[in-house]
Design a protein around this motif. Structure first.
Motif, short mmCIF file in Angstrom:
data_model
loop_
_atom_site.label_atom_id
_atom_site.label_comp_id
_atom_site.label_asym_id
_atom_site.label_seq_id
_atom_site.Cartn_x
_atom_site.Cartn_y
_atom_site.Cartn_z
N ALA A 359 0.85 -1.20 0.00
CA ALA A 359 0.00 0.00 0.00
C ALA A 359 0.88 1.25 0.00
O ALA A 359 0.81 2.10 0.90
N THR A 360 1.69 1.39 -1.02
CA THR A 360 2.67 2.48 -1.10
C THR A 360 2.01 3.84 -1.22
O THR A 360 2.55 4.84 -0.74
N ALA A 361 0.85 3.91 -1.84
CA ALA A 361 0.18 5.21 -2.00
C ALA A 361 -0.12 5.86 -0.67
O ALA A 361 -0.26 7.09 -0.59
N ASP A 362 -0.19 5.07 0.40
CA ASP A 362 -0.47 5.64 1.72
C ASP A 362 0.58 6.65 2.15
O ASP A 362 0.29 7.54 2.96
N THR A 363 1.78 6.51 1.66
CA THR A 363 2.85 7.41 2.07
C THR A 363 3.27 8.38 0.98
O THR A 363 3.84 9.43 1.27
N LEU A 364 3.02 8.04 -0.29
CA LEU A 364 3.54 8.86 -1.38
C LEU A 364 2.48 9.50 -2.27
O LEU A 364 2.77 10.46 -2.98
N ALA A 365 1.26 9.01 -2.24
CA ALA A 365 0.27 9.52 -3.21
C ALA A 365 -1.14 9.52 -2.64
O ALA A 365 -2.08 9.04 -3.26
N VAL A 366 -1.31 10.08 -1.44
CA VAL A 366 -2.64 10.13 -0.83
C VAL A 366 -3.42 11.33 -1.38
O VAL A 366 -3.00 12.47 -1.21
N PRO A 367 -4.55 11.10 -2.06
CA PRO A 367 -5.39 12.21 -2.53
C PRO A 367 -6.46 12.56 -1.50
O PRO A 367 -6.96 11.70 -0.79
N GLN A 368 -6.78 13.84 -1.44
CA GLN A 368 -7.84 14.26 -0.53
C GLN A 368 -8.52 15.51 -1.09
O GLN A 368 -7.87 16.43 -1.58
N VAL A 369 -9.85 15.52 -0.98
CA VAL A 369 -10.62 16.70 -1.35
C VAL A 369 -11.37 17.20 -0.12
O VAL A 369 -12.04 16.43 0.55
#
Length: 481
Positions: A359-369
């Motif tokens: 789950a690499t996106a948890d640290t490098l590519a987390v999107p939030q609106v």
């Protein structure tokens, strides 16, 4: 057995037991089942979890009429029509419909259609691979138990606060009427969104923030622009203040908030939006050597560290990696694949940071609106976070209002865009947008960050004209000089 209450048995065995039927738990059970494993979900409240009934869906149902009216006021031909007050009962009814009136029949039918069993009740670990439901029914897991119980709002230790029975995020999204006066404590996402919604619905709102600005996890300009808009909407924003004491003489009566400055604010309701804690205090963590009420430390496949046998997983909010519904669902897909691979004896792709089991996106590519007015959207690292992590970076900013698509979208459009570039690899580390409609702009940035797309290649990704997406061209032009 099906989701409509499995038959009691002395000791029922499944390949995977999932504690918690929110979006994370549902997705993990779905992935495990799709891989050929049997799965059961244990839920003590409503199937669908926090997101469906008290967070994402009701809050956005409250906010959509707010932002639609705000945008319409800036479109020629609609300004006069959009100046009318919002129909609060209609907005609340709209919210109720999106929560399915706090009934989970549809979610239960979805589980049933997949062949995933549902057991209602409080599930607690009772040693390795064993779960006891409400002190009686015993479930055993052949391969894994996944804790997907989410998080809950935390009340700080302010004198008189607990006795005053303040709103938490659940109360704020499910309230049946508009309070005359509302005090919101906390400048994060919940505080900002609920201040936006209830002010537009007619409440007099005071927003109290301990720090010096809003949305502290985003780029500073995001909080500044949202704060300006809230002030224009009539929200009384006070930064650098702390609540010293809360008083409420009678249930349902006015609440008095005393500040460290000595000021007092009287309101009809008080919303505390200052933090979350894992819902792990009553799930039997002590029976497997872990501390009740603690966040669960996990590896990149979401397997809990320090548990002998590697059978326990912590997925979603409980692992504190990224407290967002879409990240919990993402982790569920990763963990489900990892559980299935381990069950089949297939090697886990631990060396591939963007592989099926990390789950690499948890640290490098987390999107939030943040669905404020205007929206604030971000993905990846902020400029400050990238610098702290040791990257050699360049930051590029652009005025969103200078893009033709933005000027067409709304008169007087205000917004800003930023990209953070890793100079050594020439790829994006992060991007932030503030303005009307930028939530739908974010996924292009998420693809660029997660895909580590070279700037050189992004130059060939031509944005359609005239759209707000043309800001990408302006950012790249500024970067290339």
């Amino acid at each position: 057995m099906a989701a409509t209450e499995a038959t009691k048995a002395a000791d029922e065995a499944y390949d995977v037991i999932v504690l918690g039927a929110g979006p994370t738990g549902e997705n993990l059970a779905d992935r495990a089942h799709a891989a050929g494993l049997s799965a059961v979900v244990v839920e003590s409240e409503l199937v669908g979890g926090e997101c469906s009934y008290w967070a994402c869906m009701p809050s956005k149902a409250l906010l959509r009429p707010v932002t639609a009216r705000s945008e319409s006021r800036r479109v020629p031909g609609l300004k006069d029509a959009a100046d009318a007050a919002l129909d609060a009962p209609a907005v609340l009814a709209h919210r109720d419909a999106f929560t399915s009136y706090w009934k989970d029949d549809g979610q239960v039918r979805w589980l049933d259609s997949l062949g995933i069993d549902l057991v209602r009740g409080q599930g607690r670990l009772a040693g390795p691979r064993r779960v006891v439901v409400d002190g009686g029914r015993v479930l055993t897991a052949r391969h894994a138990v996944a804790v997907c119980t989410g998080s809950r709002a935390v009340l700080p230790g302010i004198p008189g606060l607990a006795e005053a029975r303040p709103w938490t995020s659940r109360d704020a999204t499910s309230a049946k009427s508009v309070p005359g006066r509302l005090v919101v404590v906390g400048g994060g996402v919940v505080g900002v969104e609920m201040a936006t919604a209830w002010r537009a619905l007619g409440a007099s709102v005071t927003l109290l923030v301990r720090g010096d600005g809003l949305l502290p996890r985003m780029e500073p300009f995001a909080g500044h622009l949202v704060a300006e808009s809230l002030a224009e909407a009539g929200v009384f924003l006070r930064t650098g203040v702390e609540v010293r004491e809360v008083r409420r003489e009678a249930p349902g009566g006015p609440v008095t908030v005393l500040l460290d400055s000595g000021d007092e604010i009287v309101a009809d309701e008080l919303l505390i939006a200052t933090g979350r804690a894992p819902r792990t205090e009553d799930i039997g963590l002590d029976t497997v050597g872990l501390t009740p009420g603690s966040w669960l430390d996990v590896d990149d496949s979401c397997r809990v560290t320090g548990v002998t046998g590697g059978w326990l997983y912590g997925v979603g909010d409980v692992n504190h990696r990224a407290l967002l519904t879409h990240q919990g669902k993402y982790q569920a897909r990763i963990a489900g694949a990892a559980i299935a691979a381990r069950a089949r004896g297939v090697p886990i792709l631990e060396s591939d940071r963007w592989g099926a089991h990390a789950a690499t996106a948890d640290t490098l590519a987390v999107p939030q609106v943040v669905f404020s007015d205007p929206e604030a959207a971000s993905v990846g690292l902020t400029a400050a976070a990238a610098e702290k992590a040791g990257y050699r970076t360049r930051v590029v900013d652009q005025d969103l209002a200078a893009v033709a698509g933005a000027s067409l979208y709304a008169d007087g459009y205000r917004g800003r865009a930023r990209m953070v570039v890793d100079l050594d690899r020439e790829v994006l580390l992060g991007a932030t947008f503030v303005g009307f409609g930028v939530g739908e702009l974010l996924h292009s940035a998420t693809v660029a960050v997660a895909g580590e797309v070279p700037i050189e290649r992004l130059w060939h990704a031509v944005p359609s004209y005239p759209t707000i997406s043309e800001v990408w061209l302006r950012l790249l032009e500024a970067y290339r000089g």
